[in-house]
Enzyme design. Structure first.
Site, PDB file in Angstrom:
ATOM      1  CE1 TYR A   1     -55.792 -44.103 -21.833  1.00  0.00           C
ATOM      2  CE2 TYR A   1     -56.548 -45.573 -20.224  1.00  0.00           C
ATOM      3  CZ  TYR A   1     -56.451 -44.571 -19.827  1.00  0.00           C
ATOM      4  OH  TYR A   1     -56.620 -42.811 -19.390  1.00  0.00           O
ATOM      5  CG  HIS A   2     -51.732 -47.943 -26.136  1.00  0.00           C
ATOM      6  ND1 HIS A   2     -52.024 -46.727 -25.677  1.00  0.00           N
ATOM      7  CD2 HIS A   2     -50.303 -48.877 -26.109  1.00  0.00           C
ATOM      8  CE1 HIS A   2     -50.473 -46.589 -25.239  1.00  0.00           C
ATOM      9  NE2 HIS A   2     -50.207 -47.005 -24.997  1.00  0.00           N
ATOM     10  N   GLY A   3     -53.073 -51.257 -26.209  1.00  0.00           N
ATOM     11  CA  GLY A   3     -52.189 -53.284 -25.380  1.00  0.00           C
ATOM     12  C   GLY A   3     -52.908 -54.335 -24.617  1.00  0.00           C
TER      13      GLY A   3
ATOM     14  CB  SER B   1     -50.647 -48.450 -22.458  1.00  0.00           C
ATOM     15  OG  SER B   1     -50.730 -47.706 -21.175  1.00  0.00           O
ATOM     16  N   GLY B   2     -51.100 -51.667 -22.037  1.00  0.00           N
ATOM     17  CA  GLY B   2     -50.165 -53.565 -21.730  1.00  0.00           C
ATOM     18  C   GLY B   2     -50.269 -54.372 -20.854  1.00  0.00           C
TER      19      GLY B   2
END
Ligand SMILES: CC(C)(COP(=O)(O)OP(=O)(O)OC[C@H]1O[C@@H](n2cnc3c(N)ncnc32)[C@H](O)[C@@H]1OP(=O)(O)O)[C@@H](O)C(=O)NCCC(=O)NCCS
Length: 257
Positions: A101-103, A135-136
């Protein structure tokens, strides 16, 4: 080649409940675009055209917000959802059917203070097949994340992760998911959470009402069992007088004695 590209698109559609058509994936999914650009930059890198590879990779970063070093090794059907801020370092190795996922950072740590030595050493993680990284999350160093492991959003992981484990927090620690059997399934579930289904508020409300009805029915049965048989003496009737307002039976009060 077209079959391979179609495969990548279908894998993204399978794993993102929001994807409605292949064309949508091609036009609107930075994860797909970054992967295609990576395939070109990686080919250049392997052919010894390192600078061109880096340049193409930077172009991809500019367009998608996803930075994949051309030296990284990536298997089939990688899905990078949303994408912005993802960094995949040079010596990273990613298996098949991995989801990021993003990040997310697949980053390096310095195994040696001598930067010339670092150039030829593995500094980035290896993600085995089916891994999901929330994410992250930051996965750092030459560690191995076992097949089908799940790394929670915003976790920081610097040690090897066993197969099928769920890791959360800083520093990352193994947790027992509420639905362990479902969590260990090899079937992908969106966001790494075993419930998988898109929450339907109406279905949830109905589920809640059914649960409530079941609880009430059990309570009524309990009270019926306690009710005096027809023609029973008043002493037996008084047994139920210890019920409080919530319907729970309490100890008989001192006054009653
Ligand atoms: C880690 C993850 C896969 C676990 O999902 P799960 O199997 O449903 O696990 P549970 O919800 O049963 O959680 C197990 C425990 O870990 C904790 N936990 C879950 N995710 C966590 C996270 N990211 N950070 C810290 N703790 C977390 C829960 O609170 C629970 O702790 P408890 O047992 O003390 O209550 C999931 O929570 C996650 O982070 N997925 C990534 C989602 C994501 O990045 N989405 C972005 C989409 S755009």
């Amino acid at each position: 080649m077209f079959k391979a590209i179609r495969d990548e698109i279908d894998a993204m559609m399978d794993r993102d409940p929001a994807a409605r058509s292949r064309l949508e994936v091609v036009l609107c999914y930075p994860g797909f675009q970054a992967l295609m650009i990576y395939r070109v930059s990686h080919a250049l890198w392997r052919a010894g055209w390192c600078l061109s590879g880096r340049w193409v990779s930077q172009l991809g970063r500019l367009v998608t917000g996803i930075e994949i070093h051309p030296g990284a090794t990536i298997g089939e059907r990688l899905f990078i959802d949303h994408g912005m801020g993802v960094v995949i370092g040079e010596t990273s190795e990613i298996g098949h059917n991995v989801t990021l996922y993003h990040g997310v950072t697949l980053g390096g740590v310095a195994p040696s203070v001598d930067s010339a030595n670092q150039r030829n050493t593995k500094r980035h993680p290896t993600l085995r097949d089916g891994v999901i990284v929330g994410s992250g999350a930051q996965v750092l160093g030459p560690i191995t994340v076992g097949a089908n492991a799940r790394i929670g959003a915003n976790a920081v992981v610097t040690k090897d992760v066993p197969e099928c484990a769920t890791i959360v927090g800083i520093p990352g620690r193994v947790v027992q998911p509420r639905d362990r059997q479902a969590a260990e399934t090899t079937r992908f579930v969106a966001y790494g959470t075993p419930t998988g289904d898109i929450p339907d508020p109406v279905a949830r409300a109905i589920d809640g009402l059914l649960n409530e009805v079941q609880t009430l029915r059990a309570r009524v049965n309990q009270l019926e069992d306690r009710a005096p048989a027809p023609g029973a003496s008043p002493a037996i009737v008084e047994e139920g007088a210890g019920e409080d307002m919530a319907g729970k039976s309490g100890p008989p009060s001192a006054g009653k004695c």
